[in-house]
Design a protein around this motif. Structure first.
Motif, PDB file in Angstrom:
ATOM      1  N   ASP A 321      43.732  42.365  31.382  1.00  0.00           N
ATOM      2  CA  ASP A 321      43.479  40.937  31.186  1.00  0.00           C
ATOM      3  C   ASP A 321      42.859  40.379  32.467  1.00  0.00           C
ATOM      4  N   ALA A 322      41.550  40.064  32.437  1.00  0.00           N
ATOM      5  CA  ALA A 322      40.835  39.609  33.632  1.00  0.00           C
ATOM      6  C   ALA A 322      41.368  38.265  34.132  1.00  0.00           C
ATOM      7  N   ASP A 323      41.775  37.374  33.188  1.00  0.00           N
ATOM      8  CA  ASP A 323      42.286  36.067  33.611  1.00  0.00           C
ATOM      9  C   ASP A 323      43.590  36.219  34.393  1.00  0.00           C
ATOM     10  N   LYS A 324      44.453  37.108  33.893  1.00  0.00           N
ATOM     11  CA  LYS A 324      45.720  37.350  34.600  1.00  0.00           C
ATOM     12  C   LYS A 324      45.462  38.002  35.959  1.00  0.00           C
ATOM     13  N   ALA A 325      44.491  38.911  35.997  1.00  0.00           N
ATOM     14  CA  ALA A 325      44.143  39.573  37.261  1.00  0.00           C
ATOM     15  C   ALA A 325      43.673  38.547  38.284  1.00  0.00           C
ATOM     16  N   LEU A 326      42.926  37.555  37.818  1.00  0.00           N
ATOM     17  CA  LEU A 326      42.403  36.519  38.708  1.00  0.00           C
ATOM     18  C   LEU A 326      43.540  35.664  39.270  1.00  0.00           C
ATOM     19  N   THR A 365      33.030  37.425  51.635  1.00  0.00           N
ATOM     20  CA  THR A 365      34.106  38.332  52.066  1.00  0.00           C
ATOM     21  C   THR A 365      35.357  38.139  51.220  1.00  0.00           C
ATOM     22  N   THR A 366      35.680  36.888  50.900  1.00  0.00           N
ATOM     23  CA  THR A 366      36.855  36.602  50.060  1.00  0.00           C
ATOM     24  C   THR A 366      36.700  37.250  48.685  1.00  0.00           C
ATOM     25  N   ILE A 367      35.502  37.207  48.136  1.00  0.00           N
ATOM     26  CA  ILE A 367      35.244  37.817  46.826  1.00  0.00           C
ATOM     27  C   ILE A 367      35.429  39.335  46.900  1.00  0.00           C
ATOM     28  N   ILE A 368      34.892  39.941  47.951  1.00  0.00           N
ATOM     29  CA  ILE A 368      35.059  41.398  48.112  1.00  0.00           C
ATOM     30  C   ILE A 368      36.536  41.750  48.176  1.00  0.00           C
ATOM     31  N   LYS A 369      37.290  41.012  48.983  1.00  0.00           N
ATOM     32  CA  LYS A 369      38.732  41.288  49.114  1.00  0.00           C
ATOM     33  C   LYS A 369      39.433  41.171  47.762  1.00  0.00           C
ATOM     34  N   SER A 370      39.057  40.145  46.999  1.00  0.00           N
ATOM     35  CA  SER A 370      39.702  39.927  45.694  1.00  0.00           C
ATOM     36  C   SER A 370      39.395  41.066  44.730  1.00  0.00           C
ATOM     37  N   ILE A 371      38.136  41.450  44.652  1.00  0.00           N
ATOM     38  CA  ILE A 371      37.733  42.525  43.727  1.00  0.00           C
ATOM     39  C   ILE A 371      38.392  43.840  44.112  1.00  0.00           C
ATOM     40  N   VAL A 372      38.366  44.139  45.397  1.00  0.00           N
ATOM     41  CA  VAL A 372      38.949  45.401  45.885  1.00  0.00           C
ATOM     42  C   VAL A 372      40.447  45.443  45.602  1.00  0.00           C
ATOM     43  N   ARG A 373      41.121  44.304  45.800  1.00  0.00           N
ATOM     44  CA  ARG A 373      42.575  44.261  45.583  1.00  0.00           C
ATOM     45  C   ARG A 373      42.908  44.471  44.099  1.00  0.00           C
ATOM     46  N   ILE A 374      42.118  43.878  43.202  1.00  0.00           N
ATOM     47  CA  ILE A 374      42.363  44.046  41.760  1.00  0.00           C
ATOM     48  C   ILE A 374      42.135  45.498  41.350  1.00  0.00           C
ATOM     49  N   TYR A 375      41.047  46.088  41.803  1.00  0.00           N
ATOM     50  CA  TYR A 375      40.783  47.494  41.479  1.00  0.00           C
ATOM     51  C   TYR A 375      41.899  48.398  41.997  1.00  0.00           C
ATOM     52  N   GLY A 376      42.396  48.066  43.186  1.00  0.00           N
ATOM     53  CA  GLY A 376      43.503  48.853  43.735  1.00  0.00           C
ATOM     54  C   GLY A 376      44.747  48.740  42.887  1.00  0.00           C
ATOM     55  N   ARG A 377      45.028  47.533  42.398  1.00  0.00           N
ATOM     56  CA  ARG A 377      46.188  47.287  41.542  1.00  0.00           C
ATOM     57  C   ARG A 377      46.075  48.068  40.233  1.00  0.00           C
ATOM     58  N   LEU A 378      44.824  48.236  39.766  1.00  0.00           N
ATOM     59  CA  LEU A 378      44.585  48.974  38.521  1.00  0.00           C
ATOM     60  C   LEU A 378      44.580  50.485  38.744  1.00  0.00           C
ATOM     61  N   GLY A 379      44.793  50.894  39.989  1.00  0.00           N
ATOM     62  CA  GLY A 379      44.823  52.324  40.291  1.00  0.00           C
ATOM     63  C   GLY A 379      43.451  52.963  40.341  1.00  0.00           C
ATOM     64  N   GLN A 380      42.431  52.151  40.581  1.00  0.00           N
ATOM     65  CA  GLN A 380      41.056  52.651  40.618  1.00  0.00           C
ATOM     66  C   GLN A 380      40.652  53.045  42.047  1.00  0.00           C
ATOM     67  N   ARG A 381      39.767  54.037  42.134  1.00  0.00           N
ATOM     68  CA  ARG A 381      39.282  54.507  43.442  1.00  0.00           C
ATOM     69  C   ARG A 381      38.123  53.626  43.899  1.00  0.00           C
ATOM     70  N   VAL A 382      38.257  53.070  45.106  1.00  0.00           N
ATOM     71  CA  VAL A 382      37.251  52.148  45.640  1.00  0.00           C
ATOM     72  C   VAL A 382      36.651  52.732  46.915  1.00  0.00           C
ATOM     73  N   LEU A 383      35.323  52.681  47.018  1.00  0.00           N
ATOM     74  CA  LEU A 383      34.626  53.073  48.243  1.00  0.00           C
ATOM     75  C   LEU A 383      33.844  51.880  48.770  1.00  0.00           C
ATOM     76  N   LEU A 384      33.933  51.658  50.075  1.00  0.00           N
ATOM     77  CA  LEU A 384      33.239  50.547  50.718  1.00  0.00           C
ATOM     78  C   LEU A 384      32.242  51.102  51.735  1.00  0.00           C
ATOM     79  N   ALA A 385      31.062  50.491  51.808  1.00  0.00           N
ATOM     80  CA  ALA A 385      30.058  50.973  52.762  1.00  0.00           C
ATOM     81  C   ALA A 385      29.097  49.850  53.131  1.00  0.00           C
ATOM     82  N   ALA A 386      28.423  50.047  54.261  1.00  0.00           N
ATOM     83  CA  ALA A 386      27.399  49.112  54.737  1.00  0.00           C
ATOM     84  C   ALA A 386      26.363  49.923  55.507  1.00  0.00           C
ATOM     85  N   PRO A 387      25.174  49.370  55.703  1.00  0.00           N
ATOM     86  CA  PRO A 387      24.128  50.160  56.363  1.00  0.00           C
ATOM     87  C   PRO A 387      24.394  50.494  57.826  1.00  0.00           C
TER      88      PRO A 387
END
Length: 737
Positions: A321-326, A365-387
């Protein structure tokens, strides 16, 4: 009248790496004071004994000098001379202390021992088998390098490149150059077509030869890619090449026939070194052929194909549920997302590929933190990178998760000659987030997209209004303009950011408005403007700000915390002059090594100029010189806690970095930024350049210059067009698999 003098080189005061012109002081027989000699002497070393033939002349500023016509190196005959010769840094592994020990043991036979019986060096105090091997190898290489130097000098080329040429080709150096001198332009960093062309002319290669025309075309395409172009229109390229290949003769300029260039382009296409693509772009009219270096054509077409393939693939994310995740993530982070931020997070939870773009203070940055935290809660593997390293470090600090540079993420291996992560060995992730995406060029984007697994989601985050990538292409802008990928644009500045004049002024500039150049009510004093008219006075003000005023008022380190950004490399307030004057002011003395016209000192701030995968340092990385080892002929540079050793011969890869171009600053933030803005930089004054420079300052930005120049930059919102076809390729129907 010609004279002949014998003497030992005491010191080398100046060398021009381009033409080999050198000024040195020698202690000559029959002369009480040191004698200044000047001429093409770039292969000499301190401690060397020279027999010089030349003429006296009077320099209006520096007095009596000998203009060198010819010279030869003479083996020193005395023990003291040999000790100075060996201790000069000529031979890797022998410094002043080791030279003293060798001469103390072997006396005047020392050079003969190194040449013919190097194993006996172990008889000297402190020399073991490892050091003997190093000295033996360095002695042999020095002799061979001298041979390459003499060969190059005989063909009118500075010996400054000899070591690099020898290092690349080894014992085949002279044979390779004789067979095809134009290979140097492609193989050796720092040697361009013009230098290779001079060698070719000396070797008798005709000006209208096909091999020369082909080399000129490749050179032109590389130079145009340095300006950001992925391809160049066929007819425009022909004219560009004819200008490059034109020769100056005594009776005027000799032009190159169009037919020769056409023939050379066809030959290069047949060899698959370039690709010619027919197009039907309205703005090109009759000029409807695009010419690519092959690697750029492969990268652009490959990136478009991979991105569309990824976008159209199925997601492998379990239902939630995306609304609950938010609601959950806002409570978890203790924040309240703005409407546009919440929309961005929800979009990112449902999309396969997505772009989030916005300026400073808009909450990326706040959006990145939010998305990463939700994916982590869902047990998903997240990779972060920059140039860049600095951008990835900031990402790590913001999210608490490890972020890597794109090169490390894709596991570049010098030994294997490429990225280990690709279609056959994709990244292991459910979500990949790329920050500072505007910096990613066409080639790197191609390699990234090849390595993204089809089941994963990909999120690009960046500021599309910044300068485009240093490398060829305008990838993020083209992706957004194509409409092929959903994009959320953030334009609301949050209250805490509204208190910063840096952020307020950055957005004003981006909207085409003059920045506030005086403090406004309710704003913090983090943005200053000093009105200075003359470039020479601007230079003085910049030095005073970096050395005295900013450190005294804000406590910042002049070297580590303050970064001068400029639009140009040349001129009074260009990077070259700024670096020389800032080095004098901030780090005037200490251990140093001279390479050509550059002086590197312990404590200097320097920048890596090319990607060096063996050292794991990349174009734009900034570090501090921490040690200069004369015996090992190495310079140690600290890059944010990682120490990298440079052989003296590799120092052409770095440059002083007290002042750098705005382009080179992309992806980095600095506690304090000082930026000269003057009409002397008229041709480069652009809105996105000023905007990018301002947004590099984290806590303080100081502009020094004229209001007129600021106004010119803001009004100039037509950055130079980059020839790319990525936008069109992304708009085209996806080809069948």
């Amino acid at each position: 009248m010609q004279i002949e003098i014998h003497g030992q080189v005491e010191r080398i005061t100046y060398t021009n790496a381009e033409n080999g012109y050198t000024i040195a002081k020698i202690r000559a027989k029959g002369h009480r004071d040191l004698v200044t000699i000047a001429g093409n002497l770039s292969s000499i070393n301190t401690g060397e004994i020279l027999k010089v033939r030349g003429e006296w002349f009077h320099h209006p500023k520096y007095g009596e000098q000998v203009k060198v016509l010819t010279y030869e190196s003479v083996t020193p005959a005395t023990a003291a001379g040999i000790e100075k010769y060996l201790g000069s840094g000529l031979i890797k592994g022998i410094g002043p202390v080791m030279a003293q020990r060798i001469v103390a043991r072997f006396g005047t036979e020392a050079l003969d021992i190194i040449e013919n019986s190097p194993e006996r060096l172990k008889e000297a105090e402190g020399i073991g088998p490892k050091r003997v091997g190093m000295i033996t190898k360095a002695w042999a290489e020095q002799k061979e390098i001298k041979e390459v130097m003499l060969f190059l000098q005989s063909h009118g080329v500075s010996s400054a490149f000899a070591t690099r040429i020898f290092k690349h080709y080894g014992k085949d150096a002279i044979r390779t150059v004789r067979e095809n001198p134009y290979r140097l332009a492609h193989d050796i960093f720092g040697i361009g077509f013009l230098t290779a062309d001079r060698i070719a002319e000396k070797m008798g290669i005709p000006r209208d030869s096909l091999i020369r025309a082909e080399a000129g075309i490749i050179y032109a395409l590389h130079r145009l890619s340095d300006e950001g172009h992925v391809y160049y229109p066929y007819e425009l390229l022909i004219e560009e090449c004819r200008k490059i290949l034109a020769a100056e003769e005594e009776d005027g300029k000799i032009t190159v026939e169009r037919e020769l260039v056409v023939q050379a382009i066809a030959a290069l296409a047949l060899e698959k070194r370039i690709v010619i693509e027919d197009m039907s772009r309205e703005e090109l009219k009759e000029n409807n052929k695009a010419v690519f270096l092959t690697k750029f054509h492969v990268s652009e077409t490959g990136a478009a194909h991979s991105l569309m393939k990824l976008r159209n693939a199925s997601r492998m994310l379990r239902p939630f549920d995306a609304d609950k995740a938010l609601v959950w993530v806002q409570g978890e982070l203790g924040i309240t997302l703005a409407v546009n931020q919440a929309r961005a997070v929800q979009e990112a939870l449902h999309r396969k590929v997505m772009v989030i773009t916005g300026g400073p203070g808009t909450g990326k940055t706040t959006i990145i933190k939010s998305i990463v935290r939700i994916y982590g809660r869902l047990g998903q593997r997240v990779l972060l990178a920059a140039p860049t390293g600095r951008a990835s470090k900031r990402m790590t600090e913001a999210t608490g998760l490890e972020a890597k540079t794109l090169h490390r993420l894709l596991e570049f291996s010098p030994q294997e000659g490429g990225f280990k992560r690709n279609e056959q060995n994709p990244l292991e992730a459910d979500l990949i987030v790329i920050d500072e995406a505007s910096m990613v060029d066409t080639i790197l984007m191609h390699h990234l997209l090849k390595a993204v697994p089809l089941q994963a989601a990909l999120l690009f985050v960046g500021d599309v209004d910044q300068l485009p990538s240093v490398g060829a292409g305008n990838v993020l802008k083209d992706i957004i303009a194509s409409g092929a990928v959903p994009t959320v644009t953030l334009n609301e500045i949050f209250r805490q950011s509204q208190e910063s004049l840096i952020i307020v002024n950055a957005h004003r500039v981006n909207k085409g408005e003059m920045p506030f150049l005086r403090f406004e009510a309710g704003t913090s004093p983090d943005f200053y403007f000093f009105e200075v008219d003359e470039p020479e006075k601007i230079l003085e003000k910049v030095i005073d700000l970096c050395k005295e005023r900013i450190p005294r008022k804000f406590g910042y380190s002049p070297v580590r915390d303050i970064q001068v950004l400029t639009a140009m490399h040349r001129g009074v307030i260009g990077a070259g002059t700024l670096n020389a004057e800032l080095q004098k002011a901030l780090n005037p003395s200490g251990d140093e090594v001279v390479r050509g016209s550059r002086i590197f000192r312990r404590g200097d701030k320097v920048m890596q100029m090319v990607n060096n995968y063996d050292k794991d340092v990349f174009n734009g990385d900034i570090g501090i010189i921490t040690k200069i080892d004369r015996e090992l002929q190495e310079v140690a540079i600290d890059y944010d806690g990682k120490t990298v050793a440079y052989d003296y011969n590799d120092l052409d890869e770095i440059m002083p970095a007290y002042a750098i171009s705005v382009h080179k600053s992309q992806g980095s933030e600095y506690p304090a930024v000082v930026m000269p803005v003057h009409t002397q930089h008229y041709l480069l004054l652009q809105r996105n350049l000023l905007y990018t420079g301002i947004t590099r300052g984290k806590k303080l930005v100081v502009l020094v210059g004229t209001r007129k120049a600021v106004g010119i930059a803001i009004r100039n919102n037509k950055p130079q067009e980059r020839y790319t076809l990525l936008r069109e390729r992304l708009r085209a129907p996806s080809p069948p698999e």
